[in-house]
Design a protein around this motif. Structure first.
Motif, PDB file in Angstrom:
ATOM      1  N   UNK A   8       0.781  -1.223   0.000  1.00 38.84           N
ATOM      2  CA  UNK A   8       0.000   0.000   0.000  1.00 38.84           C
ATOM      3  C   UNK A   8       0.816   1.278   0.000  1.00 38.84           C
ATOM      4  N   UNK A   9       2.128   1.156   0.095  1.00 40.39           N
ATOM      5  CA  UNK A   9       2.951   2.356   0.049  1.00 40.39           C
ATOM      6  C   UNK A   9       2.968   2.978  -1.329  1.00 40.39           C
ATOM      7  N   UNK A  10       3.552   4.158  -1.407  1.00 47.36           N
ATOM      8  CA  UNK A  10       3.642   4.831  -2.693  1.00 47.36           C
ATOM      9  C   UNK A  10       4.087   6.263  -2.546  1.00 47.36           C
ATOM     10  N   UNK A  11       3.980   6.990  -3.655  1.00 45.63           N
ATOM     11  CA  UNK A  11       4.350   8.405  -3.688  1.00 45.63           C
ATOM     12  C   UNK A  11       3.079   9.240  -3.727  1.00 45.63           C
ATOM     13  N   UNK A  92       9.108   7.510   4.836  1.00 48.18           N
ATOM     14  CA  UNK A  92       9.869   6.462   5.512  1.00 48.18           C
ATOM     15  C   UNK A  92       9.468   5.110   4.928  1.00 48.18           C
ATOM     16  N   UNK A  93      10.214   4.091   5.328  1.00 52.45           N
ATOM     17  CA  UNK A  93       9.773   2.719   5.093  1.00 52.45           C
ATOM     18  C   UNK A  93       8.945   2.309   6.309  1.00 52.45           C
ATOM     19  N   UNK A  94       7.766   1.791   6.046  1.00 53.03           N
ATOM     20  CA  UNK A  94       6.845   1.409   7.110  1.00 53.03           C
ATOM     21  C   UNK A  94       6.833  -0.108   7.264  1.00 53.03           C
ATOM     22  N   UNK A 119       7.535   1.329   1.167  1.00 52.21           N
ATOM     23  CA  UNK A 119       8.030   2.706   1.110  1.00 52.21           C
ATOM     24  C   UNK A 119       6.876   3.687   0.966  1.00 52.21           C
ATOM     25  N   UNK A 120       6.898   4.714   1.799  1.00 54.04           N
ATOM     26  CA  UNK A 120       5.953   5.822   1.697  1.00 54.04           C
ATOM     27  C   UNK A 120       6.772   7.089   1.469  1.00 54.04           C
ATOM     28  N   UNK A 121       6.459   7.779   0.384  1.00 52.53           N
ATOM     29  CA  UNK A 121       7.149   9.020   0.064  1.00 52.53           C
ATOM     30  C   UNK A 121       6.122  10.127  -0.117  1.00 52.53           C
ATOM     31  N   UNK A 122       6.298  11.200   0.632  1.00 49.28           N
ATOM     32  CA  UNK A 122       5.371  12.321   0.572  1.00 49.28           C
ATOM     33  C   UNK A 122       6.126  13.538   0.050  1.00 49.28           C
ATOM     34  N   UNK A 123       5.671  14.043  -1.071  1.00 52.73           N
ATOM     35  CA  UNK A 123       6.317  15.207  -1.662  1.00 52.73           C
ATOM     36  C   UNK A 123       5.622  16.484  -1.202  1.00 52.73           C
TER      37      UNK A 123
END
Length: 124
Positions: A8-11, A92-94, A119-123
């Motif tokens: 479910x992670x992503x950008x 972060x990596x969750x 990986x979760x990346x928030x711009x």
């Protein structure tokens, strides 16, 4: 042995939402207390949220209170992390993990059977 697989992670952009899932193997999942941790580059792994075996108790890091919600579905052997109002500091990596000992929820040493992380990346 327990195997955990996060997804479910992503950008995403700041202010958006993501829902992480953690799928667990094993018929005893419903007896496990579970937690979510995260680790950003160059930082230690930190506690995000925890949930008791029956879902009756939940715990959150101050940094995510009011924005993140942990839940579980024991019929599906799954635990979830709904993340709202994301900020770049949430990048972060969750990881999900099984809490196996002690009373503290926020110490990684109280947990075993970690997943591989998502990986979760928030711009901004």
């Amino acid at each position: 042995q327990v195997q955990l697989v996060e997804s479910g992670g992503g950008l995403v952009q700041a202010g958006e939402s993501l829902r992480l899932s953690c799928a667990a193997s094993g018929r005893t999942f419903r007896s496990y207390n579970m937690g979510w941790f995260r680790q950003a580059p160059g930082k230690e792994r930190e506690f995000v949220a925890g949930i008791s075996w029956d879902g009756g108790s939940t715990y959150y890091a101050d940094s995510v209170k009011g924005r993140f919600t942990i839940s579980r579905d024991n019929t599906k052997n799954a635990v979830y992390l709904q993340m709202n109002s994301l900020t770049p500091e949430d990048t972060a990596v969750y990881y999900c993990a099984v809490k196996t000992r002690g009373t503290s929820w926020d110490r990684a040493t109280r947990y075993d059977y970690w997943g591989q992380g998502t990986q979760v990346t928030v711009s901004s």
